[in-house]
Write an enzyme that holds these catalytic residues in place. Structure first.
Site, PDB file in Angstrom:
ATOM      1  N   HIS A 184       0.582  -1.755  -0.092  1.00  0.00           N
ATOM      2  CA  HIS A 184      -0.034   0.249  -0.058  1.00  0.00           C
ATOM      3  C   HIS A 184       0.794   1.414   0.094  1.00  0.00           C
ATOM      4  O   HIS A 184      -0.042   2.468   0.464  1.00  0.00           O
ATOM      5  CB  HIS A 184      -0.796  -0.545   1.105  1.00  0.00           C
ATOM      6  CG  HIS A 184      -2.363  -0.926   0.864  1.00  0.00           C
ATOM      7  ND1 HIS A 184      -2.779  -1.536   1.825  1.00  0.00           N
ATOM      8  CD2 HIS A 184      -2.553  -1.609  -0.030  1.00  0.00           C
ATOM      9  CE1 HIS A 184      -4.034  -2.220   1.455  1.00  0.00           C
ATOM     10  NE2 HIS A 184      -3.379  -2.483   0.621  1.00  0.00           N
ATOM     11  N   SER A 197      -7.242  -6.267  10.253  1.00  0.00           N
ATOM     12  CA  SER A 197      -8.594  -6.418  10.161  1.00  0.00           C
ATOM     13  C   SER A 197      -9.300  -7.598   9.304  1.00  0.00           C
ATOM     14  O   SER A 197     -10.087  -7.688   9.690  1.00  0.00           O
ATOM     15  CB  SER A 197      -9.546  -5.029  10.380  1.00  0.00           C
ATOM     16  OG  SER A 197      -9.090  -4.698   9.200  1.00  0.00           O
TER      17      SER A 197
HETATM   18  P1  NAD Z   1      -7.048  -2.152  10.352  1.00  0.00           P
HETATM   19  O1  NAD Z   1      -6.827  -0.994  11.784  1.00  0.00           O
HETATM   20  O2  NAD Z   1      -7.909  -2.499   9.845  1.00  0.00           O
HETATM   21  O3  NAD Z   1      -7.217  -3.856  11.955  1.00  0.00           O
HETATM   22  C1  NAD Z   1      -5.592  -3.694  12.796  1.00  0.00           C
HETATM   23  C2  NAD Z   1      -6.113  -5.088  13.154  1.00  0.00           C
HETATM   24  O4  NAD Z   1      -5.147  -5.418  14.485  1.00  0.00           O
HETATM   25  C3  NAD Z   1      -7.455  -5.092  13.991  1.00  0.00           C
HETATM   26  O5  NAD Z   1      -8.202  -6.576  14.087  1.00  0.00           O
HETATM   27  C4  NAD Z   1      -6.386  -4.934  15.453  1.00  0.00           C
HETATM   28  O6  NAD Z   1      -7.682  -6.167  16.471  1.00  0.00           O
HETATM   29  C5  NAD Z   1      -5.749  -5.430  15.891  1.00  0.00           C
HETATM   30  N1  NAD Z   1      -4.170  -5.109  16.578  1.00  0.00           N
HETATM   31  C6  NAD Z   1      -4.702  -3.961  17.232  1.00  0.00           C
HETATM   32  N2  NAD Z   1      -3.489  -3.909  17.607  1.00  0.00           N
HETATM   33  C7  NAD Z   1      -2.562  -5.040  18.005  1.00  0.00           C
HETATM   34  C8  NAD Z   1      -1.920  -5.587  18.374  1.00  0.00           C
HETATM   35  N3  NAD Z   1      -1.404  -5.328  19.735  1.00  0.00           N
HETATM   36  N4  NAD Z   1      -1.543  -6.893  17.893  1.00  0.00           N
HETATM   37  C9  NAD Z   1      -2.121  -7.702  17.425  1.00  0.00           C
HETATM   38  N5  NAD Z   1      -3.782  -7.124  16.793  1.00  0.00           N
HETATM   39  C10 NAD Z   1      -3.665  -6.089  16.693  1.00  0.00           C
HETATM   40  O7  NAD Z   1      -6.102  -2.454  10.187  1.00  0.00           O
HETATM   41  P2  NAD Z   1      -5.212  -3.295   8.348  1.00  0.00           P
HETATM   42  O8  NAD Z   1      -6.132  -4.177   8.191  1.00  0.00           O
HETATM   43  O9  NAD Z   1      -3.266  -2.631   8.410  1.00  0.00           O
HETATM   44  O10 NAD Z   1      -6.280  -1.967   7.379  1.00  0.00           O
HETATM   45  C11 NAD Z   1      -5.792  -1.120   7.221  1.00  0.00           C
HETATM   46  C12 NAD Z   1      -5.322  -0.080   6.407  1.00  0.00           C
HETATM   47  O11 NAD Z   1      -5.181   0.890   6.905  1.00  0.00           O
HETATM   48  C13 NAD Z   1      -4.000  -0.520   5.214  1.00  0.00           C
HETATM   49  O12 NAD Z   1      -4.399  -1.169   4.151  1.00  0.00           O
HETATM   50  C14 NAD Z   1      -2.792   0.712   5.620  1.00  0.00           C
HETATM   51  O13 NAD Z   1      -1.996   0.934   4.475  1.00  0.00           O
HETATM   52  C15 NAD Z   1      -3.256   1.625   6.248  1.00  0.00           C
HETATM   53  N6  NAD Z   1      -2.709   1.940   8.018  1.00  0.00           N
HETATM   54  C16 NAD Z   1      -0.792   1.811   7.823  1.00  0.00           C
HETATM   55  C17 NAD Z   1      -0.922   2.122   9.019  1.00  0.00           C
HETATM   56  C18 NAD Z   1       0.685   1.753   9.528  1.00  0.00           C
HETATM   57  O14 NAD Z   1       1.512   2.087   8.752  1.00  0.00           O
HETATM   58  N7  NAD Z   1       1.085   1.303  11.095  1.00  0.00           N
HETATM   59  C19 NAD Z   1      -1.979   2.521   9.896  1.00  0.00           C
HETATM   60  C20 NAD Z   1      -2.956   2.941  10.315  1.00  0.00           C
HETATM   61  C21 NAD Z   1      -3.096   2.527   8.747  1.00  0.00           C
END
Ligand code: NAD
Length: 234
Positions: free
Chosen positions: A109, A178
């Site tokens: 992404h 998620s």
């Molecule tokens: P999402 O936020 O939809 O889901 C995150 C998942 O991680 C949830 O199911 C949650 O329960 C779980 N989670 C939270 N804390 C956790 C932990 N400590 N250990 C294990 N699991 C944990 O994220 P997604 O599915 O990656 O989709 C989101 C989109 O948003 C992606 O396309 C991404 O590009 C973007 N995004 C990226 C970042 C980043 O780069 N860190 C941050 C926010 C969004």
């Protein structure tokens, strides 16, 4: 059970949560206080480029204050020591896997520390603020740089490489995602279709939980290092 040689690992925002990076949809359904439609679509960028540039500028700036956690480090160790094929596919736009040392890594992404120029079509490493409308480091033109982020409705990067790896893998592991964003959410079914074992590690069951052979619920910072140590002993 098939011997494990080739591994594909998919990570999402949850793996960076313990480093202090907010996940995508918080409990309020918003990403850092914004509706996804307002900051993560090409339409949002066309409507209000300043808001979108500032949103990603803030996310990029915050990277300086966070560091890889135990889960990022464990995956980098696995990358170093695993002699079979391994591909780490991250949906994350942060650079925590890179800083932990993972090399067999693709950012499907895009990346916060990259900018994409609509004038010359080139991507460049980028630090600083796109809202200041800097010149493209490649073509020197102003007004063309946008965040190098794949927004909803756009084609993710490296899909040929990812699909080839999914078809060959013996084990598919999904961590901290998620399962709501496609095509990544469909990888478990692709890998399963080709005969791979499938494992998810997440704080709570993802939307695609039923498609995995095994689900481990808990924090990535605890589950991932334990899983890596176990795998390296086999
Ligand atoms: P999402 O936020 O939809 O889901 C995150 C998942 O991680 C949830 O199911 C949650 O329960 C779980 N989670 C939270 N804390 C956790 C932990 N400590 N250990 C294990 N699991 C944990 O994220 P997604 O599915 O990656 O989709 C989101 C989109 O948003 C992606 O396309 C991404 O590009 C973007 N995004 C990226 C970042 C980043 O780069 N860190 C941050 C926010 C969004």
């Amino acid at each position: 059970m098939r011997e494990i040689n080739n591994i594909v690992i998919l990570t999402g925002a949850g793996i960076s949560a313990e480093s202090g990076v907010a996940t995508f949809r918080g409990p309020d359904g918003l990403w850092e206080g914004h509706r996804v439609e307002d900051v993560a679509t090409p339409e949002a960028f066309a409507r209000d480029p300043d808001l979108v540039q500032k949103f990603y500028d803030e996310r990029r700036e915050k990277l300086a204050g966070v560091a890889p956690n135990a889960a990022h480090r464990a995956l980098a160790k696995l990358d170093r020591l695993w002699s079979g094929e391994l591909l780490l596919v991250t949906q994350n736009v942060d650079d925590l896997h890179d800083r932990a040392g993972s090399e067999r890594l693709v950012h499907m992404h895009g990346e916060l520390r990259s900018a994409w120029c609509s004038r010359c079509g080139e991507r460049s490493k980028f630090e600083g603020k796109l809202a200041f409308d800097p010149a493209c480091p490649r073509c020197d033109e102003f007004g063309g740089l946008r965040p190098d982020i794949v927004w909803f409705g756009e084609m993710p990067y490296h899909m040929d490489k990812i699909e080839a790896a999914l078809a060959r893998c013996d084990l598919f592991v999904s961590i901290g995602t998620s399962g709501a964003v496609y095509p990544a959410a469909g990888f478990v079914r692709t890998a399963g279709h080709y005969g791979a074992r499938t494992l998810e590690m997440n704080l709570d069951p993802s939307e695609g939980s039923i498609y995995f052979n095994e689900s481990q619920m808990g924090k990535a910072g605890e589950l991932v290092p334990a899983w890596v140590e176990g795998l390296l002993k086999t």
